[in-house]
Scaffold this motif. Sequence first.
Motif, PDB file in Angstrom:
ATOM      1  N   GLY A 192       0.582 -10.040   1.531  1.00 41.92           N
ATOM      2  CA  GLY A 192       0.925 -11.105   0.602  1.00 41.92           C
ATOM      3  C   GLY A 192      -0.306 -11.468  -0.212  1.00 41.92           C
ATOM      4  N   GLY A 193      -0.093 -11.952  -1.440  1.00 45.52           N
ATOM      5  CA  GLY A 193      -1.234 -12.199  -2.310  1.00 45.52           C
ATOM      6  C   GLY A 193      -1.356 -13.607  -2.845  1.00 45.52           C
ATOM      7  N   PHE A 211     -14.387 -12.823   9.375  1.00 45.32           N
ATOM      8  CA  PHE A 211     -14.208 -11.415   9.011  1.00 45.32           C
ATOM      9  C   PHE A 211     -15.174 -11.057   7.887  1.00 45.32           C
ATOM     10  CE2 PHE A 211     -10.258 -12.664  10.964  1.00 45.32           C
ATOM     11  CZ  PHE A 211      -9.909 -11.571  11.747  1.00 45.32           C
ATOM     12  N   SER A 212     -15.726  -9.870   7.986  1.00 46.26           N
ATOM     13  CA  SER A 212     -16.649  -9.407   6.954  1.00 46.26           C
ATOM     14  C   SER A 212     -15.915  -9.023   5.676  1.00 46.26           C
ATOM     15  CB  SER A 212     -17.454  -8.215   7.468  1.00 46.26           C
ATOM     16  OG  SER A 212     -16.583  -7.181   7.913  1.00 46.26           O
ATOM     17  N   ASP A 213     -14.717  -8.470   5.835  1.00 47.89           N
ATOM     18  CA  ASP A 213     -13.913  -8.065   4.673  1.00 47.89           C
ATOM     19  C   ASP A 213     -12.484  -8.541   4.862  1.00 47.89           C
ATOM     20  OD1 ASP A 213     -15.977  -6.460   3.333  1.00 47.89           O
ATOM     21  OD2 ASP A 213     -15.699  -5.062   5.013  1.00 47.89           O
ATOM     22  N   ILE A 214     -11.921  -9.096   3.811  1.00 46.35           N
ATOM     23  CA  ILE A 214     -10.519  -9.521   3.830  1.00 46.35           C
ATOM     24  C   ILE A 214      -9.837  -8.952   2.596  1.00 46.35           C
ATOM     25  CG2 ILE A 214      -8.917 -11.468   3.786  1.00 46.35           C
ATOM     26  CD1 ILE A 214     -10.963 -13.138   5.225  1.00 46.35           C
ATOM     27  N   TYR A 215      -8.694  -8.302   2.813  1.00 47.88           N
ATOM     28  CA  TYR A 215      -7.931  -7.713   1.719  1.00 47.88           C
ATOM     29  C   TYR A 215      -6.523  -8.307   1.687  1.00 47.88           C
ATOM     30  CZ  TYR A 215     -11.614  -4.158   1.722  1.00 47.88           C
ATOM     31  OH  TYR A 215     -12.827  -3.522   1.671  1.00 47.88           O
ATOM     32  N   PHE A 216      -6.038  -8.537   0.479  1.00 46.03           N
ATOM     33  CA  PHE A 216      -4.648  -8.949   0.272  1.00 46.03           C
ATOM     34  C   PHE A 216      -3.835  -7.705  -0.051  1.00 46.03           C
ATOM     35  CE2 PHE A 216      -7.213 -12.627  -0.951  1.00 46.03           C
ATOM     36  CZ  PHE A 216      -6.625 -13.635  -0.200  1.00 46.03           C
ATOM     37  N   ILE A 233      -5.138  -4.917  -2.738  1.00 47.88           N
ATOM     38  CA  ILE A 233      -4.835  -3.491  -2.708  1.00 47.88           C
ATOM     39  C   ILE A 233      -3.324  -3.312  -2.602  1.00 47.88           C
ATOM     40  CG2 ILE A 233      -7.056  -2.856  -1.690  1.00 47.88           C
ATOM     41  CD1 ILE A 233      -5.666  -2.634   1.017  1.00 47.88           C
ATOM     42  N   LYS A 234      -2.859  -2.156  -3.003  1.00 51.36           N
ATOM     43  CA  LYS A 234      -1.424  -1.862  -2.908  1.00 51.36           C
ATOM     44  C   LYS A 234      -1.076  -1.355  -1.507  1.00 51.36           C
ATOM     45  CE  LYS A 234      -0.318  -2.655  -7.253  1.00 51.36           C
ATOM     46  NZ  LYS A 234       0.234  -1.615  -8.129  1.00 51.36           N
ATOM     47  N   ASP A 235       0.206  -1.421  -1.161  1.00 49.18           N
ATOM     48  CA  ASP A 235       0.675  -0.922   0.142  1.00 49.18           C
ATOM     49  C   ASP A 235       0.223   0.514   0.393  1.00 49.18           C
ATOM     50  OD1 ASP A 235       2.014  -3.133   1.172  1.00 49.18           O
ATOM     51  OD2 ASP A 235       3.801  -2.729   0.001  1.00 49.18           O
ATOM     52  N   SER A 236       0.325   1.340  -0.644  1.00 52.75           N
ATOM     53  CA  SER A 236       0.028   2.758  -0.494  1.00 52.75           C
ATOM     54  C   SER A 236      -1.459   3.040  -0.306  1.00 52.75           C
ATOM     55  CB  SER A 236       0.533   3.520  -1.724  1.00 52.75           C
ATOM     56  OG  SER A 236      -0.068   3.006  -2.910  1.00 52.75           O
ATOM     57  N   GLN A 237      -2.321   2.051  -0.562  1.00 55.78           N
ATOM     58  CA  GLN A 237      -3.765   2.255  -0.469  1.00 55.78           C
ATOM     59  C   GLN A 237      -4.365   1.799   0.860  1.00 55.78           C
ATOM     60  OE1 GLN A 237      -4.591  -0.180  -3.973  1.00 55.78           O
ATOM     61  NE2 GLN A 237      -5.306   1.667  -5.058  1.00 55.78           N
ATOM     62  N   ILE A 238      -3.583   1.149   1.671  1.00 53.67           N
ATOM     63  CA  ILE A 238      -4.144   0.480   2.840  1.00 53.67           C
ATOM     64  C   ILE A 238      -4.835   1.430   3.797  1.00 53.67           C
ATOM     65  CG2 ILE A 238      -1.970   0.571   4.140  1.00 53.67           C
ATOM     66  CD1 ILE A 238      -2.702  -2.200   5.256  1.00 53.67           C
ATOM     67  N   SER A 239      -4.338   2.646   3.947  1.00 56.27           N
ATOM     68  CA  SER A 239      -4.951   3.600   4.883  1.00 56.27           C
ATOM     69  C   SER A 239      -6.372   3.970   4.475  1.00 56.27           C
ATOM     70  CB  SER A 239      -4.088   4.858   4.992  1.00 56.27           C
ATOM     71  OG  SER A 239      -3.966   5.487   3.724  1.00 56.27           O
ATOM     72  N   LEU A 240      -6.721   3.803   3.207  1.00 54.98           N
ATOM     73  CA  LEU A 240      -8.057   4.135   2.711  1.00 54.98           C
ATOM     74  C   LEU A 240      -9.104   3.098   3.122  1.00 54.98           C
ATOM     75  CD1 LEU A 240      -7.092   5.228  -0.927  1.00 54.98           C
ATOM     76  CD2 LEU A 240      -7.395   6.701   1.096  1.00 54.98           C
ATOM     77  N   PHE A 241      -8.656   1.927   3.527  1.00 56.32           N
ATOM     78  CA  PHE A 241      -9.581   0.828   3.809  1.00 56.32           C
ATOM     79  C   PHE A 241      -9.674   0.485   5.301  1.00 56.32           C
ATOM     80  CE2 PHE A 241      -8.395   0.398  -0.569  1.00 56.32           C
ATOM     81  CZ  PHE A 241      -9.523  -0.080  -1.211  1.00 56.32           C
ATOM     82  N   ILE A 242      -8.823   1.076   6.113  1.00 54.16           N
ATOM     83  CA  ILE A 242      -8.795   0.729   7.532  1.00 54.16           C
ATOM     84  C   ILE A 242      -9.972   1.342   8.274  1.00 54.16           C
ATOM     85  CG2 ILE A 242      -7.492   1.018   9.672  1.00 54.16           C
ATOM     86  CD1 ILE A 242      -4.946   0.866   8.050  1.00 54.16           C
TER      87      ILE A 242
END
Length: 260
Positions: A10-11, A26-31, A45-54
């Motif tokens: 959610g954003g 947390f050091s990094d927080i993403y919506f 970030i978009k749903d499809s991009q989440i695996s790139l940041f985990i």
Amino acid sequence: MTMNRLFIFGGSSTALEIFKVAKNNFSDIYFVIGEDENVTNNNQIKDSQISLFINKNSFYIISFSDSILRAKIREETKNLNLSPINIICPSSIIFDTVKMGEGNFINSNCIVSSNSVIGDHNILNFSSQIGHDTKIGNDVILNPGARISGNCVIGNRVLVGSNSLVMQEKIIGDDTLIDALTYIDRDIASGKICSSKNLRVYDRISIALPFVFRNILNITVNKRHIICASCIPIWVVGFIFGLAKSASHRIIVTIHRFYL
């Protein structure tokens, strides 16, 4: 050292409130936003991009109330290295005997009393309260000021509106929606919509009288349009209003104009 990362699904709205509470831990927080939404800052970030940041220490929490999307996200995160986490505002009071699942957000000034049990992925918004020995299911949303009394059982995917009250020892079934400012004094079956609103709006009436009557006629108009004329002769009231129902020097005239 691997840094902790939080992914908030959610954003806006509650997502921003979660960010406010969680930012120091947390050091990094993403919506994480939908594919059809526009990215407006570097933290989105978009749903499809989440695996790139985990990374290895990545957690998530869901900020919106749509139960279908919530179920979809939980299924998607099973295939990712993401764990649900509780985010609790320090100003809230959580008794030591409370048992709590995962993925819950508890906003500021909430109270969860003794021996209560809270499931997974619930949202307790500002100043909401859960009484002692109460059981809360999964994906329950308590809007600001909602109060659940002691020994209640609240099912899954229940939404309790702002400043509503569920009385003690009541059972609320799954998928029930309770409107704001609603008083629940009985058990509610699953899949119901509850509202105790019964707003009545009345016209406000002003009566212009001849100057000669202004000092001797005291008129008060309340919400039900009850006009009280006191200390004047009956024939004067009858002449003005066309209604005389008392043999004394006091009369009450009621104008029935109710708007339900």
